[in-house]
Design an enzyme around this catalytic site. Structure first.
Site, short mmCIF file in Angstrom:
data_model
loop_
_atom_site.label_atom_id
_atom_site.label_comp_id
_atom_site.label_asym_id
_atom_site.label_seq_id
_atom_site.Cartn_x
_atom_site.Cartn_y
_atom_site.Cartn_z
N PHE A 243 0.83 -1.22 0.00
CA PHE A 243 0.00 0.00 0.00
C PHE A 243 0.86 1.26 0.00
O PHE A 243 0.45 2.29 0.53
CB PHE A 243 -0.96 0.00 1.21
CG PHE A 243 -1.71 -1.29 1.37
CD1 PHE A 243 -2.65 -1.67 0.43
CD2 PHE A 243 -1.44 -2.14 2.43
CE1 PHE A 243 -3.32 -2.87 0.56
CE2 PHE A 243 -2.11 -3.35 2.55
CZ PHE A 243 -3.05 -3.72 1.63
N THR A 619 -9.24 -10.95 -9.80
CA THR A 619 -8.27 -10.15 -9.04
C THR A 619 -8.58 -8.65 -9.15
O THR A 619 -8.36 -7.90 -8.21
CB THR A 619 -6.82 -10.43 -9.49
OG1 THR A 619 -6.72 -10.26 -10.90
CG2 THR A 619 -6.41 -11.85 -9.14
N LYS A 686 -5.57 0.29 -17.91
CA LYS A 686 -5.18 1.40 -17.02
C LYS A 686 -5.00 0.84 -15.61
O LYS A 686 -5.24 -0.32 -15.35
CB LYS A 686 -6.26 2.48 -17.03
CG LYS A 686 -6.36 3.24 -18.34
CD LYS A 686 -7.18 4.52 -18.23
CE LYS A 686 -8.66 4.27 -18.25
NZ LYS A 686 -9.46 5.50 -18.53
N GLY A 687 -4.60 1.71 -14.70
CA GLY A 687 -4.42 1.28 -13.32
C GLY A 687 -5.75 0.94 -12.68
O GLY A 687 -6.76 1.57 -12.95
N GLU A 690 -5.88 1.33 -7.03
CA GLU A 690 -6.20 2.37 -6.06
C GLU A 690 -7.55 3.03 -6.27
O GLU A 690 -8.10 3.65 -5.36
CB GLU A 690 -5.11 3.44 -6.11
CG GLU A 690 -3.77 2.93 -5.62
CD GLU A 690 -2.60 3.77 -6.08
OE1 GLU A 690 -2.58 4.15 -7.26
OE2 GLU A 690 -1.70 4.04 -5.27
MO1 MOS Z 1 0.56 2.29 -3.74
S1 MOS Z 1 0.70 4.08 -2.77
O1 MOS Z 1 2.07 1.71 -3.77
O2 MOS Z 1 -0.68 1.45 -2.92
#
Ligand code: MOS
Length: 728
Positions: A243, A619, A686-687, A690
């Site tokens: 995280f 996932t 994309k990411g 988070e």
């Molecule tokens: Mo990220 S800030 O490495 O979850």
């Protein structure tokens, strides 16, 4: 031969689109899952090395000053104690974002309570821990330590935006909001505490550690120790969560290395849980002022976001809370600025979704206030304010599914777009209400290398120093390679987390999957070129299935007894200047608030997310569930509480730092709004990681207001805060 791509153009005709293997994009279970649930996947502290010593860190009991003496003799006669390490390198860890530079922190200077200052090494862990408690340390304490981020002068941070005249827009607006929010600090508190075992053979240092970004950590460690990088090997095969807290190396890794080199025996250093909370970087608390100016229809004419965050003196990182505010909503008059207060708490750094994790909930609360003032449904208000382009720099979005996420999420949740007023439903002691928020998180990519080898024995191997921090990297790499080469997932071996392999991008900032799978994709394209030649076909038309060319030779036959390896090398190019790339989404929450105690219970949450190609639905969904769970923590319970007198962290364990537990987390629905984003990465992903927490706490806060009429402007919204704000 190798395949290199510097991405300067969108890749809209991707080879993966022609593949029909059904391996990528499925809900394949983690390929390392069995190892994990049977406890046989080795985490850093679990490697069994002969003759291994145990080290326990000693931490400072003052917040600012200097260590004047460490009296090793005070513990050297204790049972099992081998040595006390107080090497300046131990506390001279590079600050975040300064890999490759000399450590800045002067030796023995104390900047925060709990800062590691020494390592006690003994034959057993218990002996080391006992001696660490008894080590005699003398300090010279400064009396000018600052602990209150509101009470000090702050430095202005670069990157402010000023466009048009926001003050005027506010004055003439049909509806406006000028509201300040506060969020408290968060700890990553990964399940696996920071730990390392170092082994020195007189020439080369091998360190088993729990790290997110080996490609970068190897330089940090080599710098800290004054070694050449090629004399250091880092191994981090399994990581129990990071995280952000393991993006850089921490003291346990340096201390274990220093001790192992000095003693010429392996040394293990595992942080205690309290040390993880006290020494490892925190998310800064924030103060955020929003100014929103709108017409009667709710369309924004002005947008202001001014923030104050904090860090230690000299640290460069500043929680980037403005990040998505720059482009999420329209409004031609804009003021965005940030300042950093210098205080003596532990280093502030990257904690899951740095920036948006706390910036988005605050923004989305302010938007809820605006929706009420305009009398516009909150979903509709967002839809009316989606800009066509980046509202300040004018770049187009690489892809943008906010509207679809808002609409599909609202439908799945059963959002009532009728008249909204608080306290519409009461069930016994409980007020029941709903709220929503947008999600946004910038998309990142990083340089990545991966080698894929078709082996003469029929197996396929993927190698990179990329890490899997619990996110599913092993599995999506096997899927990407399986899809490209016509192999089932269980025929692809993936080796990660070893700096002997080609350098990956590391796991962090949600850049891991898109970057490393793009490198593997490039390696597979190169392999396909060679295989096509050998099969007298063109790469475009080469169809592979079940380890053979469809209607032709098996791969093993084409290999002719020799391994065939290719390295894929992906580098993000100028394309980042041409597009604004971000993941978008929407959160919906239903909560109940106790009218007597102010306690909030989340009853249901729906999240709808658009983040490019989904490589693995299971996932990816798990990442969203984790983010939404953290949203519940950020909304209701999570706060680092510092003593105002001496600055120490008061709640430094999981009994006092309250993360959501099963009872706090209801059924969570996750919806994907799939898209292909050829500008975001070669594999059009994309990411993901988070985005699931970038705004969710705002949906809960807005639901609290809708339930009971309490407008709370501080996160977390603990019962006392809700009760104080609750109307009679
Ligand atoms: Mo990220 S800030 O490495 O979850």
């Amino acid at each position: 031969m190798s395949a290199y791509l510097k991405q300067d153009e969108p890749d809209n005709a991707n080879r993966l689109d022609n593949m029909r293997q059904g391996v990528l994009g499925t809900d394949a279970s983690r390929i390392e899952g069995l190892l994990k649930v049977t406890g046989t996947a080795p985490y850093a502290a679990e490697y069994q090395l002969d003759d291994c010593l145990e080290g326990v860190l000693v931490t400072a009991t003052i917040s600012k000053g200097e260590v004047t003496a460490i009296d090793a003799d005070s513990v050297l006669s204790m049972p099992g104690v081998v040595t006390v390490i107080d090497d300046p390198a131990l506390i001279a860890r590079p600050a975040q974002g300064t890999a490759g530079e000399a450590p800045e922190q002067p030796a023995r200077k104390i900047g925060y309570f709990g800062q590691p200052i020494a390592l006690v090494v003994a034959e057993t862990f218990e002996q080391a821990r006992d001696a660490a408690k008894h080590l005699s340390v003398s300090y010279r304490e400064d009396d000018d330590a600052a602990f209150d981020p509101e009470a000090v002068e702050a430095e202005t941070k670069d990157g402010a935006t000023s466009q048009g005249d926001l003050a005027h827009a506010m004055k003439v607006a049909a509806a406006s909001v000028d509201q300040t929010y506060r969020t408290e600090g968060h700890s990553s508190a990964a399940m696996e505490p920071h730990a390392a075992i170092a082994q020195w053979d007189g020439d080369t240092l091998t360190v088993y550690a729990s790290l997110q970004m080996l490609n970068y950590n190897i330089s940090e460690l080599a710098d800290s120790l004054g070694l050449d990088e090629d004399k250091v090997r880092l191994v981090s095969r399994y990581v129990g969560g990071g995280f952000g807290s393991k993006l850089g190396i921490s003291e346990e890794t340096v201390a274990a290395s220093v001790a192992a080199m000095k003693l010429e025996r392996p040394v293990r250093v595992a942080m205690l849980r309290q040390q993880v909370l006290q020494c490892i970087m925190r998310r800064s608390e924030t103060r955020q002022r929003f100014r929103l100016a709108a017409g009667e229809d709710g369309k924004l004419t002005g947008f202001g976001h001014e923030a104050r965050v904090s860090n230690l003196p000299g640290e460069r990182f500043a929680e980037p809370v403005l990040q998505s505010s720059h482009f999420l909503y329209a409004g031609e008059n804009r003021e965005l600025s940030m300042e950093v207060a210098r205080i003596h708490r532990m280093t502030a750094g990257s904690v899951r979704a740095p920036g948006e994790a706390v910036g988005m909930p605050a923004l989305e609360c302010a938007m809820d206030v605006l929706a009420e003032k305009c009398g516009v449904d909150p979903v509709e208000l967002r839809l009316r304010n989606i800009p066509d382009r980046h509202p300040a720099n004018g770049t187009p979005f690489s892809s943008h599914k906010l509207a679809e996420c808002l609409k599909q999420g609202a439908e799945a949740f059963g959002w009532d777009s009728g008249q909204r007023s608080p306290r519409h439903t009461r069930e016994g002691e409980w007020w029941v209400g709903t709220g929503m928020a947008s999600a946004a998180r910038v998309h990142n990519v990083g340089e990545a290398k991966a080698r894929v080898t078709l082996k003469a024995d029929g197996t396929t191997l993927v190698e990179t120093d990329m890490t899997d921090i619990g996110t599913g990297t092993y599995t999506i790499l096997a899927q990407t390679v399986g899809e490209m080469l016509g192999l089932p997932v269980d025929k692809v071996l993936v080796e990660l987390g070893d700096t002997r392999h080609p350098r990956g991008p590391g796991s962090g900032g949600s850049w891991g999957a898109a970057s490393i799978c793009s490198a593997a994709y490039l390696a597979c394209l190169a392999l396909r070129e060679t295989l096509a030649k050998r099969a007298n076909a063109s790469e475009e038309n080469l169809e592979l299935k079940d380890g053979a060319v469809v209607g032709g030779a098996s791969l093993v036959n084409l290999l002719d007894g020799k391994d065939l390896a290719e390295e894929g090398h992906y580098e993000p190019g100028d394309i980042e200047d041409d597009f604004t790339a971000a993941g978008f989404g929407a959160f919906f929450a239903r909560v109940r608030v106790n009218r007597f105690t102010g306690e909030t219970r989340v009853e249901h949450m729906t999240g709808a997310f658009g983040f490019g190609r989904v490589l693995n639905t299971k996932t990816a969904r798990s990442q969203c569930l984790g983010g939404m769970t953290w949203s519940i923590g950020a909304a209701l319970t999570e706060a680092m509480l510092f003593d105002p007198v001496d600055g120490h962290l008061a709640n430094c364990d999981l009994a006092e730092y309250h993360v959501p537990v099963n009872r706090d987390v209801p059924d969570l629905d996750v919806l994907f709004v799939e898209e292909r984003d050829g500008a975001a990465s070669p594999i059009q992903a994309k990411g993901i990681g988070e985005l699931g927490m970038c705004g969710g706490a705002g949906a809960i806060a807005n639901a609290i207001y809708n339930a009971c009429g309490a407008r709370v402007f501080e996160f977390p919204m603990t019962p006392d805060r809700v009760l104080t704000a609750m109307p009679d």
